[in-house]
Design a protein around this motif. Structure first.
Motif, PDB file in Angstrom:
ATOM      1  N   ASP A   7     -11.305   8.747  -6.848  1.00 60.75           N
ATOM      2  CA  ASP A   7     -11.799   9.734  -5.882  1.00 60.75           C
ATOM      3  C   ASP A   7     -11.647  11.153  -6.413  1.00 60.75           C
ATOM      4  O   ASP A   7     -12.250  12.083  -5.870  1.00 60.75           O
ATOM      5  CB  ASP A   7     -11.038   9.623  -4.553  1.00 60.75           C
ATOM      6  CG  ASP A   7     -11.334   8.337  -3.813  1.00 60.75           C
ATOM      7  OD1 ASP A   7     -12.406   7.734  -4.045  1.00 60.75           O
ATOM      8  OD2 ASP A   7     -10.473   7.921  -3.005  1.00 60.75           O
ATOM      9  N   HIS A   8     -10.847  11.319  -7.470  1.00 59.45           N
ATOM     10  CA  HIS A   8     -10.548  12.639  -8.000  1.00 59.45           C
ATOM     11  C   HIS A   8     -11.005  12.839  -9.438  1.00 59.45           C
ATOM     12  O   HIS A   8     -11.244  13.979  -9.851  1.00 59.45           O
ATOM     13  CB  HIS A   8      -9.041  12.910  -7.914  1.00 59.45           C
ATOM     14  CG  HIS A   8      -8.527  12.831  -6.511  1.00 59.45           C
ATOM     15  ND1 HIS A   8      -8.493  13.921  -5.670  1.00 59.45           N
ATOM     16  CD2 HIS A   8      -8.063  11.777  -5.787  1.00 59.45           C
ATOM     17  CE1 HIS A   8      -8.015  13.543  -4.488  1.00 59.45           C
ATOM     18  NE2 HIS A   8      -7.739  12.261  -4.545  1.00 59.45           N
ATOM     19  N   ARG A  40      -7.500   4.691  -6.349  1.00 60.51           N
ATOM     20  CA  ARG A  40      -7.687   5.949  -5.602  1.00 60.51           C
ATOM     21  C   ARG A  40      -7.864   7.156  -6.523  1.00 60.51           C
ATOM     22  O   ARG A  40      -8.431   8.170  -6.109  1.00 60.51           O
ATOM     23  CB  ARG A  40      -6.515   6.195  -4.659  1.00 60.51           C
ATOM     24  CG  ARG A  40      -6.615   5.344  -3.414  1.00 60.51           C
ATOM     25  CD  ARG A  40      -5.460   5.555  -2.480  1.00 60.51           C
ATOM     26  NE  ARG A  40      -5.348   6.929  -2.012  1.00 60.51           N
ATOM     27  CZ  ARG A  40      -4.240   7.425  -1.473  1.00 60.51           C
ATOM     28  NH1 ARG A  40      -3.157   6.672  -1.345  1.00 60.51           N
ATOM     29  NH2 ARG A  40      -4.207   8.673  -1.061  1.00 60.51           N
ATOM     30  N   ASP A  94       0.799   4.174  -2.653  1.00 59.78           N
ATOM     31  CA  ASP A  94       0.551   5.562  -2.275  1.00 59.78           C
ATOM     32  C   ASP A  94       1.577   6.495  -2.905  1.00 59.78           C
ATOM     33  O   ASP A  94       1.226   7.597  -3.348  1.00 59.78           O
ATOM     34  CB  ASP A  94       0.562   5.694  -0.749  1.00 59.78           C
ATOM     35  CG  ASP A  94       0.188   7.089  -0.298  1.00 59.78           C
ATOM     36  OD1 ASP A  94      -0.931   7.539  -0.628  1.00 59.78           O
ATOM     37  OD2 ASP A  94       1.014   7.732   0.370  1.00 59.78           O
ATOM     38  N   PHE A 136       0.493   6.857  -6.471  1.00 54.88           N
ATOM     39  CA  PHE A 136      -0.729   7.661  -6.504  1.00 54.88           C
ATOM     40  C   PHE A 136      -0.406   9.142  -6.397  1.00 54.88           C
ATOM     41  O   PHE A 136      -0.898   9.961  -7.176  1.00 54.88           O
ATOM     42  CB  PHE A 136      -1.668   7.240  -5.371  1.00 54.88           C
ATOM     43  CG  PHE A 136      -2.780   8.213  -5.121  1.00 54.88           C
ATOM     44  CD1 PHE A 136      -3.848   8.315  -6.002  1.00 54.88           C
ATOM     45  CD2 PHE A 136      -2.753   9.035  -4.010  1.00 54.88           C
ATOM     46  CE1 PHE A 136      -4.869   9.228  -5.778  1.00 54.88           C
ATOM     47  CE2 PHE A 136      -3.766   9.950  -3.781  1.00 54.88           C
ATOM     48  CZ  PHE A 136      -4.832  10.042  -4.664  1.00 54.88           C
ATOM     49  N   GLU A 156     -14.548  -0.823  -9.573  1.00 52.06           N
ATOM     50  CA  GLU A 156     -14.756   0.296  -8.655  1.00 52.06           C
ATOM     51  C   GLU A 156     -15.524   1.444  -9.318  1.00 52.06           C
ATOM     52  O   GLU A 156     -16.305   2.113  -8.652  1.00 52.06           O
ATOM     53  CB  GLU A 156     -13.421   0.805  -8.090  1.00 52.06           C
ATOM     54  CG  GLU A 156     -12.749  -0.189  -7.162  1.00 52.06           C
ATOM     55  CD  GLU A 156     -13.562  -0.536  -5.921  1.00 52.06           C
ATOM     56  OE1 GLU A 156     -14.298   0.344  -5.406  1.00 52.06           O
ATOM     57  OE2 GLU A 156     -13.475  -1.680  -5.449  1.00 52.06           O
ATOM     58  N   ASN A 188       0.831  -1.208   0.000  1.00 53.60           N
ATOM     59  CA  ASN A 188       0.000   0.000   0.000  1.00 53.60           C
ATOM     60  C   ASN A 188       0.862   1.253   0.000  1.00 53.60           C
ATOM     61  O   ASN A 188       0.552   2.226  -0.686  1.00 53.60           O
ATOM     62  CB  ASN A 188      -0.907   0.026   1.240  1.00 53.60           C
ATOM     63  CG  ASN A 188      -2.050  -0.945   1.137  1.00 53.60           C
ATOM     64  OD1 ASN A 188      -2.567  -1.216   0.067  1.00 53.60           O
ATOM     65  ND2 ASN A 188      -2.459  -1.485   2.265  1.00 53.60           N
ATOM     66  N   ASN A 203      -4.839  -0.959  -5.779  1.00 54.85           N
ATOM     67  CA  ASN A 203      -5.903  -0.233  -5.073  1.00 54.85           C
ATOM     68  C   ASN A 203      -5.389   1.088  -4.515  1.00 54.85           C
ATOM     69  O   ASN A 203      -6.086   2.103  -4.559  1.00 54.85           O
ATOM     70  CB  ASN A 203      -6.485  -1.081  -3.944  1.00 54.85           C
ATOM     71  CG  ASN A 203      -7.285  -2.249  -4.456  1.00 54.85           C
ATOM     72  OD1 ASN A 203      -7.789  -2.241  -5.565  1.00 54.85           O
ATOM     73  ND2 ASN A 203      -7.403  -3.276  -3.637  1.00 54.85           N
ATOM     74  N   SER A 204      -4.178   1.090  -3.982  1.00 56.76           N
ATOM     75  CA  SER A 204      -3.621   2.292  -3.356  1.00 56.76           C
ATOM     76  C   SER A 204      -3.137   3.312  -4.370  1.00 56.76           C
ATOM     77  O   SER A 204      -2.966   4.483  -4.027  1.00 56.76           O
ATOM     78  CB  SER A 204      -2.455   1.913  -2.436  1.00 56.76           C
ATOM     79  OG  SER A 204      -2.915   1.128  -1.375  1.00 56.76           O
ATOM     80  N   SER A 205      -2.904   2.883  -5.592  1.00 56.87           N
ATOM     81  CA  SER A 205      -2.409   3.816  -6.601  1.00 56.87           C
ATOM     82  C   SER A 205      -3.509   4.168  -7.602  1.00 56.87           C
ATOM     83  O   SER A 205      -4.055   5.275  -7.556  1.00 56.87           O
ATOM     84  CB  SER A 205      -1.175   3.244  -7.304  1.00 56.87           C
ATOM     85  OG  SER A 205      -1.462   1.949  -7.828  1.00 56.87           O
TER      86      SER A 205
END
Length: 93
Positions: A59-60, A56, A19, A22, A90, A15, A51-53
Motif C-alpha cells: 500500500d506504500h 500491507r 501489524d 508492519f 498481491e 494479525n 498479510n498484516s505485515s
C-alpha cells in the motif's frame, strides 16, 4: 537497520503481531534506505501475520522497491516461500 521479529512481536501468528511488525518496518523504511528483517528463532508464521505485515507494505511501496529495500534473514523455507508467494500474488493483482 535490523528489525528482529521476536523483539517486535514475539511470535508470527496473528494479525495484531503482523501489524506490530508492519509498523516497525514502515517506520524504518521512512528514514532508512534499506532494512533487514530477522526471523531468528521464529519457526512458523501464519498467512494472517504475513498479510498484516509484509503484504500491507504494498500500500506504500511498489513490489520492486520493497525487493530492493527489504532483506529477510534467519528465515526458514516455509516462511520465505509464503512471504514471496503472497507478495507476488498481491503485487500482480
Amino acid at each position: 537497520m535490523v528489525i528482529t521479529v521476536r523483539n517486535v512481536s514475539r511470535y508470527a501468528d496473528t494479525n495484531a503481531q503482523g501489524d506490530m511488525l508492519f509498523r516497525a518496518m514502515l517506520d524504518a523504511l521512512r528514514v532508512r534506505e534499506s532494512i533487514t528483517v530477522d526471523f531468528a528463532g521464529v519457526q512458523n508464521a501464519t498467512s494472517s501475520f504475513v498479510n498484516s505485515s509484509f503484504v500491507r507494505l504494498l500500500d506504500h511501496y511498489s513490489f520492486s522497491v520493497i525487493q530492493r529495500r527489504l532483506r529477510i534473514i534467519g528465515v526458514n523455507r516455509q516462511i520465505a516461500n509464503m512471504i514471496r508467494s503472497r507478495m507476488q500474488f498481491e503485487a500482480a493483482a
